[in-house]
Design a protein around this motif. Structure first.
Motif, short mmCIF file in Angstrom:
data_model
loop_
_atom_site.label_atom_id
_atom_site.label_comp_id
_atom_site.label_asym_id
_atom_site.label_seq_id
_atom_site.Cartn_x
_atom_site.Cartn_y
_atom_site.Cartn_z
N LEU A 20 -15.30 -9.03 -13.20
CA LEU A 20 -14.25 -8.56 -12.29
C LEU A 20 -14.78 -7.44 -11.41
O LEU A 20 -14.54 -7.42 -10.19
CB LEU A 20 -13.05 -8.08 -13.10
N LEU A 21 -15.52 -6.50 -12.01
CA LEU A 21 -16.04 -5.35 -11.27
C LEU A 21 -17.09 -5.77 -10.25
O LEU A 21 -17.10 -5.27 -9.11
CB LEU A 21 -16.61 -4.32 -12.25
N VAL A 22 -17.99 -6.67 -10.65
CA VAL A 22 -19.03 -7.14 -9.74
C VAL A 22 -18.40 -7.86 -8.55
O VAL A 22 -18.76 -7.63 -7.39
CB VAL A 22 -20.02 -8.08 -10.46
N ALA A 23 -17.44 -8.74 -8.84
CA ALA A 23 -16.78 -9.49 -7.77
C ALA A 23 -16.00 -8.54 -6.84
O ALA A 23 -16.03 -8.71 -5.61
CB ALA A 23 -15.85 -10.54 -8.36
N LYS A 24 -15.33 -7.55 -7.41
CA LYS A 24 -14.56 -6.62 -6.58
C LYS A 24 -15.48 -5.80 -5.68
O LYS A 24 -15.09 -5.41 -4.58
CB LYS A 24 -13.72 -5.69 -7.47
N SER A 25 -16.69 -5.53 -6.17
CA SER A 25 -17.65 -4.79 -5.33
C SER A 25 -18.05 -5.60 -4.10
O SER A 25 -18.56 -5.04 -3.12
CB SER A 25 -18.90 -4.45 -6.15
N ARG A 26 -17.80 -6.92 -4.17
CA ARG A 26 -18.08 -7.80 -3.03
C ARG A 26 -16.80 -8.19 -2.29
O ARG A 26 -16.78 -9.10 -1.48
CB ARG A 26 -18.80 -9.07 -3.51
N GLY A 27 -15.70 -7.48 -2.63
CA GLY A 27 -14.44 -7.73 -1.95
C GLY A 27 -13.68 -8.95 -2.43
O GLY A 27 -12.84 -9.49 -1.71
N VAL A 28 -13.96 -9.39 -3.66
CA VAL A 28 -13.33 -10.60 -4.20
C VAL A 28 -12.62 -10.28 -5.51
O VAL A 28 -13.20 -9.63 -6.38
CB VAL A 28 -14.38 -11.71 -4.44
N ASP A 29 -11.37 -10.73 -5.64
CA ASP A 29 -10.69 -10.66 -6.93
C ASP A 29 -10.95 -11.99 -7.63
O ASP A 29 -10.33 -13.00 -7.30
CB ASP A 29 -9.18 -10.44 -6.75
N ILE A 30 -11.88 -11.98 -8.55
CA ILE A 30 -12.35 -13.22 -9.17
C ILE A 30 -11.23 -13.93 -9.92
O ILE A 30 -11.29 -15.16 -10.14
CB ILE A 30 -13.54 -12.93 -10.12
N ARG A 31 -10.18 -13.22 -10.30
CA ARG A 31 -9.07 -13.82 -11.02
C ARG A 31 -8.24 -14.74 -10.12
O ARG A 31 -7.44 -15.55 -10.63
CB ARG A 31 -8.17 -12.73 -11.61
N GLU A 32 -8.43 -14.62 -8.81
CA GLU A 32 -7.67 -15.43 -7.86
C GLU A 32 -8.53 -16.50 -7.19
O GLU A 32 -8.06 -17.18 -6.27
CB GLU A 32 -7.04 -14.51 -6.79
N LYS A 33 -9.75 -16.63 -7.64
CA LYS A 33 -10.67 -17.59 -7.03
C LYS A 33 -11.25 -18.53 -8.09
O LYS A 33 -11.36 -18.17 -9.25
CB LYS A 33 -11.83 -16.85 -6.33
N GLY A 34 -11.64 -19.72 -7.65
CA GLY A 34 -12.26 -20.67 -8.56
C GLY A 34 -11.37 -20.97 -9.74
O GLY A 34 -10.20 -21.32 -9.60
N SER A 35 -11.94 -20.80 -10.94
CA SER A 35 -11.19 -21.07 -12.16
C SER A 35 -10.27 -19.92 -12.56
O SER A 35 -9.44 -20.05 -13.44
CB SER A 35 -12.16 -21.33 -13.32
N GLY A 36 -10.48 -18.74 -11.93
CA GLY A 36 -9.71 -17.56 -12.30
C GLY A 36 -10.30 -16.81 -13.47
O GLY A 36 -9.81 -15.75 -13.86
N ASN A 37 -11.39 -17.34 -14.03
CA ASN A 37 -12.05 -16.72 -15.17
C ASN A 37 -12.94 -15.58 -14.69
O ASN A 37 -13.55 -15.66 -13.62
CB ASN A 37 -12.88 -17.76 -15.92
N ILE A 38 -13.05 -14.50 -15.49
CA ILE A 38 -13.83 -13.35 -15.07
C ILE A 38 -15.29 -13.44 -15.52
O ILE A 38 -16.07 -12.52 -15.32
CB ILE A 38 -13.23 -12.03 -15.62
N GLY A 39 -15.67 -14.56 -16.11
CA GLY A 39 -17.02 -14.73 -16.63
C GLY A 39 -18.07 -14.97 -15.56
O GLY A 39 -17.77 -15.17 -14.38
N ALA A 40 -19.33 -14.97 -16.00
CA ALA A 40 -20.47 -15.09 -15.09
C ALA A 40 -20.47 -16.41 -14.32
O ALA A 40 -20.87 -16.46 -13.16
CB ALA A 40 -21.77 -14.95 -15.88
#
Length: 200
Positions: A20-40
């Motif tokens: 989640l932190l890595v994705a947010k550093s790139r301006g992406v909320d990973i929970r709302e993209k793809g599968s929504g999973n915060i994993g690698a």
């Protein structure tokens, strides 16, 4: 007191949502993209390969440091590494910071295994790689790798505590992939490399 403190620390360390932190550093909320999973895996698909690999390494460290380093810090028997590593995996999969909705624990499990049973990690990784190359399905590769580790450790590790713990871990990883298993059975699980993946 030392064991309790290290156990608590292992949980909160494992619960750090690096994906989640890595994705947010790139301006992406990973929970709302793809599968929504915060994993690698989801970070890899949505944010980029390099960031996905970086997340995998960070998540793996969440398992390796508690299992390998914590027993040395507490001057404890190496078998305690299993306890600390398992708690870190639980932290990753059920993080208090995210209302107990975390990742599936594959990378963190790999890190823990590297700390307590490196030979089983090698075998599990080989199975994972071969399965991924043949099927292009990450979830299937992860499930088979977890199963392989849970079985192989009984043949190459002396400590019964480690064997039992890693067998339980294998069951946990497979259980966390239950949605993927349903998609595999239905023939709808996504293959690695395709765009607009919806699973992790």
């Amino acid at each position: 007191m030392t064991i309790a403190l290290l156990t608590i620390t292992a949980y909160f360390f494992g619960a750090i949502p690096f994906g989640l932190l890595v994705a947010k550093s790139r301006g992406v909320d990973i929970r709302e993209k793809g599968s929504g999973n915060i994993g690698a895996t989801n970070v890899f698909r949505v944010v980029g390969k390099g960031w996905g690999v970086f997340t995998f390494l960070l998540d793996a460290l969440k398992g390796f440091i508690p299992s390998f380093v914590f027993p040395m810090i507490g001057n404890l028997n190496g078998d305690y590494g299993v306890l600390f590593g398992m708690v870190a995996i639980l932290g990753h999969s059920f993080p208090v910071y995210l209302k107990f909705k975390g990742g599936k624990g594959v990378a963190t499990s790999a890190g823990m295994l590297l700390g307590v049973a490196p030979a089983s990690v090698g075998i599990g990784f080989l199975v994972w790689l071969i399965c991924l190359l043949l099927s292009r399905i990450v979830s299937l590769a992860s499930i088979l790798a977890a199963l392989t580790v849970g079985i192989s450790v009984w043949f190459i590790k002396d400590s019964q505590i480690v064997c039992i713990a890693l067998s339980i871990l294998a069951v946990l990883v497979i259980w966390l992939h239950r949605a993927n298993i349903k998609r595999l059975m239905n023939g709808t699980e996504n293959r690695f490399g395709k765009k607009k993946e919806t699973s992790a």
